[in-house]
Design an enzyme around this catalytic site. Structure first.
Site, PDB file in Angstrom:
ATOM      1  N   ASN A  61       5.205  -7.742   6.240  1.00  0.00           N
ATOM      2  CA  ASN A  61       6.001  -7.065   7.278  1.00  0.00           C
ATOM      3  C   ASN A  61       5.370  -5.868   8.240  1.00  0.00           C
ATOM      4  OD1 ASN A  61       5.722  -5.502   4.814  1.00  0.00           O
ATOM      5  ND2 ASN A  61       7.743  -4.486   4.967  1.00  0.00           N
ATOM      6  N   GLU A  62       4.072  -6.095   8.083  1.00  0.00           N
ATOM      7  CA  GLU A  62       3.452  -4.900   8.723  1.00  0.00           C
ATOM      8  C   GLU A  62       3.947  -4.604  10.064  1.00  0.00           C
ATOM      9  OE1 GLU A  62       1.873  -6.916   6.670  1.00  0.00           O
ATOM     10  OE2 GLU A  62       0.431  -5.956   5.455  1.00  0.00           O
ATOM     11  N   LEU A  72       0.893  -1.225   0.061  1.00  0.00           N
ATOM     12  CA  LEU A  72       0.107  -0.030   0.096  1.00  0.00           C
ATOM     13  C   LEU A  72       0.636   1.244  -0.003  1.00  0.00           C
ATOM     14  CD1 LEU A  72      -2.584  -0.980   2.582  1.00  0.00           C
ATOM     15  CD2 LEU A  72      -2.513  -1.706   0.280  1.00  0.00           C
ATOM     16  N   GLY A 119       1.185  -5.365   1.193  1.00  0.00           N
ATOM     17  CA  GLY A 119       0.049  -5.401   0.372  1.00  0.00           C
ATOM     18  C   GLY A 119       0.747  -6.306  -0.863  1.00  0.00           C
TER      19      GLY A 119
HETATM   20  C1  LIG Z   1      -5.697  -5.307  14.868  1.00  0.00           C
HETATM   21  C2  LIG Z   1      -5.762  -4.034  14.247  1.00  0.00           C
HETATM   22  C3  LIG Z   1      -5.448  -4.144  12.812  1.00  0.00           C
HETATM   23  C4  LIG Z   1      -6.094  -3.250  12.006  1.00  0.00           C
HETATM   24  C5  LIG Z   1      -5.559  -2.997  10.608  1.00  0.00           C
HETATM   25  C6  LIG Z   1      -5.033  -1.679  10.652  1.00  0.00           C
HETATM   26  C7  LIG Z   1      -3.955  -1.405   9.832  1.00  0.00           C
HETATM   27  C8  LIG Z   1      -3.255  -2.052   8.821  1.00  0.00           C
HETATM   28  C9  LIG Z   1      -2.697  -1.136   7.662  1.00  0.00           C
HETATM   29  C10 LIG Z   1      -2.232  -1.206   6.877  1.00  0.00           C
HETATM   30  C11 LIG Z   1      -1.623  -2.398   6.112  1.00  0.00           C
HETATM   31  C12 LIG Z   1      -0.736  -1.947   5.206  1.00  0.00           C
HETATM   32  C13 LIG Z   1      -0.431  -2.936   4.128  1.00  0.00           C
HETATM   33  C14 LIG Z   1       1.002  -2.394   3.275  1.00  0.00           C
HETATM   34  O1  LIG Z   1       1.097  -2.603   2.395  1.00  0.00           O
HETATM   35  S1  LIG Z   1       2.188  -1.137   3.962  1.00  0.00           S
HETATM   36  C15 LIG Z   1       3.339  -0.818   2.784  1.00  0.00           C
HETATM   37  C16 LIG Z   1       4.491  -1.830   3.144  1.00  0.00           C
HETATM   38  N1  LIG Z   1       5.496  -1.531   2.248  1.00  0.00           N
HETATM   39  C17 LIG Z   1       6.651  -1.678   2.456  1.00  0.00           C
HETATM   40  O2  LIG Z   1       7.321  -1.804   3.617  1.00  0.00           O
HETATM   41  C18 LIG Z   1       7.647  -1.346   1.383  1.00  0.00           C
HETATM   42  C19 LIG Z   1       8.591  -0.156   1.485  1.00  0.00           C
HETATM   43  N2  LIG Z   1       9.446   0.060   0.393  1.00  0.00           N
HETATM   44  C20 LIG Z   1      10.584  -0.837   0.211  1.00  0.00           C
HETATM   45  O3  LIG Z   1      10.978  -1.522   1.160  1.00  0.00           O
HETATM   46  C21 LIG Z   1      11.463  -0.488  -0.791  1.00  0.00           C
HETATM   47  O4  LIG Z   1      11.024   0.560  -1.539  1.00  0.00           O
HETATM   48  C22 LIG Z   1      11.254  -1.565  -1.939  1.00  0.00           C
HETATM   49  C23 LIG Z   1      12.203  -2.766  -1.442  1.00  0.00           C
HETATM   50  C24 LIG Z   1       9.916  -2.008  -2.228  1.00  0.00           C
HETATM   51  C25 LIG Z   1      12.100  -1.034  -3.403  1.00  0.00           C
HETATM   52  O5  LIG Z   1      13.325  -0.839  -2.985  1.00  0.00           O
HETATM   53  P1  LIG Z   1      14.369   0.130  -3.906  1.00  0.00           P
HETATM   54  O6  LIG Z   1      15.487   0.439  -3.168  1.00  0.00           O
HETATM   55  O7  LIG Z   1      13.910  -0.378  -5.223  1.00  0.00           O
HETATM   56  O8  LIG Z   1      13.295   1.595  -4.009  1.00  0.00           O
HETATM   57  P2  LIG Z   1      13.372   2.654  -2.937  1.00  0.00           P
HETATM   58  O9  LIG Z   1      14.389   3.709  -3.305  1.00  0.00           O
HETATM   59  O10 LIG Z   1      13.267   2.285  -1.738  1.00  0.00           O
HETATM   60  O11 LIG Z   1      11.977   3.389  -3.376  1.00  0.00           O
HETATM   61  C26 LIG Z   1      11.371   4.109  -4.108  1.00  0.00           C
HETATM   62  C27 LIG Z   1      10.611   5.353  -3.788  1.00  0.00           C
HETATM   63  O12 LIG Z   1       9.363   4.615  -3.512  1.00  0.00           O
HETATM   64  C28 LIG Z   1       9.031   4.877  -2.301  1.00  0.00           C
HETATM   65  N3  LIG Z   1       8.368   3.905  -1.745  1.00  0.00           N
HETATM   66  C29 LIG Z   1       8.496   2.543  -1.630  1.00  0.00           C
HETATM   67  N4  LIG Z   1       7.334   1.848  -0.877  1.00  0.00           N
HETATM   68  C30 LIG Z   1       6.473   2.760  -0.745  1.00  0.00           C
HETATM   69  C31 LIG Z   1       5.292   2.572  -0.418  1.00  0.00           C
HETATM   70  N5  LIG Z   1       4.738   1.189   0.044  1.00  0.00           N
HETATM   71  N6  LIG Z   1       4.385   3.648  -0.265  1.00  0.00           N
HETATM   72  C32 LIG Z   1       4.819   4.735  -0.658  1.00  0.00           C
HETATM   73  N7  LIG Z   1       6.278   5.038  -1.198  1.00  0.00           N
HETATM   74  C33 LIG Z   1       6.989   3.936  -1.248  1.00  0.00           C
HETATM   75  C34 LIG Z   1      10.177   5.165  -1.613  1.00  0.00           C
HETATM   76  O13 LIG Z   1      10.016   5.865  -0.284  1.00  0.00           O
HETATM   77  C35 LIG Z   1      11.023   6.001  -2.635  1.00  0.00           C
HETATM   78  O14 LIG Z   1      10.452   7.305  -2.650  1.00  0.00           O
HETATM   79  P3  LIG Z   1      11.447   8.340  -3.124  1.00  0.00           P
HETATM   80  O15 LIG Z   1      12.489   8.624  -2.049  1.00  0.00           O
HETATM   81  O16 LIG Z   1      11.928   8.321  -4.419  1.00  0.00           O
HETATM   82  O17 LIG Z   1      10.315   9.660  -3.104  1.00  0.00           O
END
Ligand SMILES: CCCCC/C=C\C/C=C\C=C\CC(=O)SCCNC(=O)CCNC(=O)[C@H](O)C(C)(C)COP(=O)(O)OP(=O)(O)OC[C@H]1O[C@@H](n2cnc3c(N)ncnc32)[C@H](O)[C@@H]1OP(=O)(O)O
Length: 208
Positions: free
Chosen positions: A83-84, A15, A60
């Protein structure tokens, strides 16, 4: 239907974390409803669904992959998992249900508490993915597997799939609004916002 990504190295980053950070309750509810509907359509699809995991697949992204009928992942440095907890959030019950159906109770309990991200080989060993191949072979492998699945009489396959997934789908269908409201309340807690802020900063720091 084959799920794949146009972004090199990333199947899905999960997400949009920025949608969950410093947002309004109304926007959070709308965001969550859109996710619920997308997942209900995918997990409940009558089509054969396959994930071509050619990159990282956290949270997600892992849900999307697990919601398909078959998963092929590229070997190498990529990781997959729910990994939440590492973000200070909790996997919703329907994410958990899908993982339970995929890898069983014990592995799910460990995976969720630790917020574990697995390599392709580790994912294969616990049944989180079905096959691991070199990157260039992911799509041809998916296409080959799809041909096998297409040979099964469609009506029999669809009835089987529907009955296997019904309980999990119905659990969310019966409490969509409550779940959306719960998400909006949970995500806007001060402690959760603080964790998300730190996680976003860590992603940006990693880049610099
Ligand atoms: C009992 C109570 C229960 C109640 C329920 C309540 C809550 C639950 C709520 C939510 C559940 C959520 C599920 C999710 O999906 S949360 C999202 C989890 N995602 C991550 O942790 C991924 C994070 N990203 C990474 O680890 C890396 O980016 C990745 C390995 C995917 C890629 O690495 P790479 O080195 O190629 O690229 P980066 O330079 O890190 O990233 C580029 C750029 O993109 C931005 N970004 C990455 N992931 C996300 C994301 N998920 N959302 C928004 N933006 C993201 C990153 O910050 C970089 O941005 P910028 O610096 O270029 O601006």
């Amino acid at each position: 239907m084959v799920l794949a990504s146009a972004a090199p190295g990333i199947f899905s980053a999960g997400l949009d974390i920025l949608e969950m950070y410093q947002s309004t309750p109304e926007r959070c509810v709308a965001f969550w409803r859109a996710l619920q509907d997308a997942w209900l359509n995918l997990y409940g699809s009558r089509l054969i669904t396959m994930a071509a995991i050619e990159g990282h697949s956290p949270a997600g992204g892992c849900l999307l992959a697990m919601s398909c009928d078959y998963r092929v992942m590229a070997e190498g440095k990529f990781q997959i998992g729910l990994n939440e907890t590492k973000l200070g959030i909790v996997a919703p019950f329907w994410f958990t249900d899908v993982m339970l159906n995929t890898i069983g109770h014990r592995e799910t309990e460990k995976a969720l508490q630790l917020g574990a991200l697995y390599s392709a080989q580790q994912a294969l060993s616990i049944g989180l993915v079905d096959k691991v191949v070199p990157l260039a072979e992911v799509m041809p492998t998916v296409e080959g597997e799809l041909k096998n699945w297409l040979q099964i009489p469609a009506a029999a396959r669809v009835i089987t799939k529907t009955s296997m997934r019904k309980a999990v789908l119905d659990r969310l269908r019966s409490q969509k609004e409550k779940d959306a409201q719960f998400f909006a309340d949970f995500i806007n807690r001060d402690s959760v916002q603080k964790s998300l802020g730190m996680y976003i900063a860590s992603l940006q720091k990693k880049k610099n």
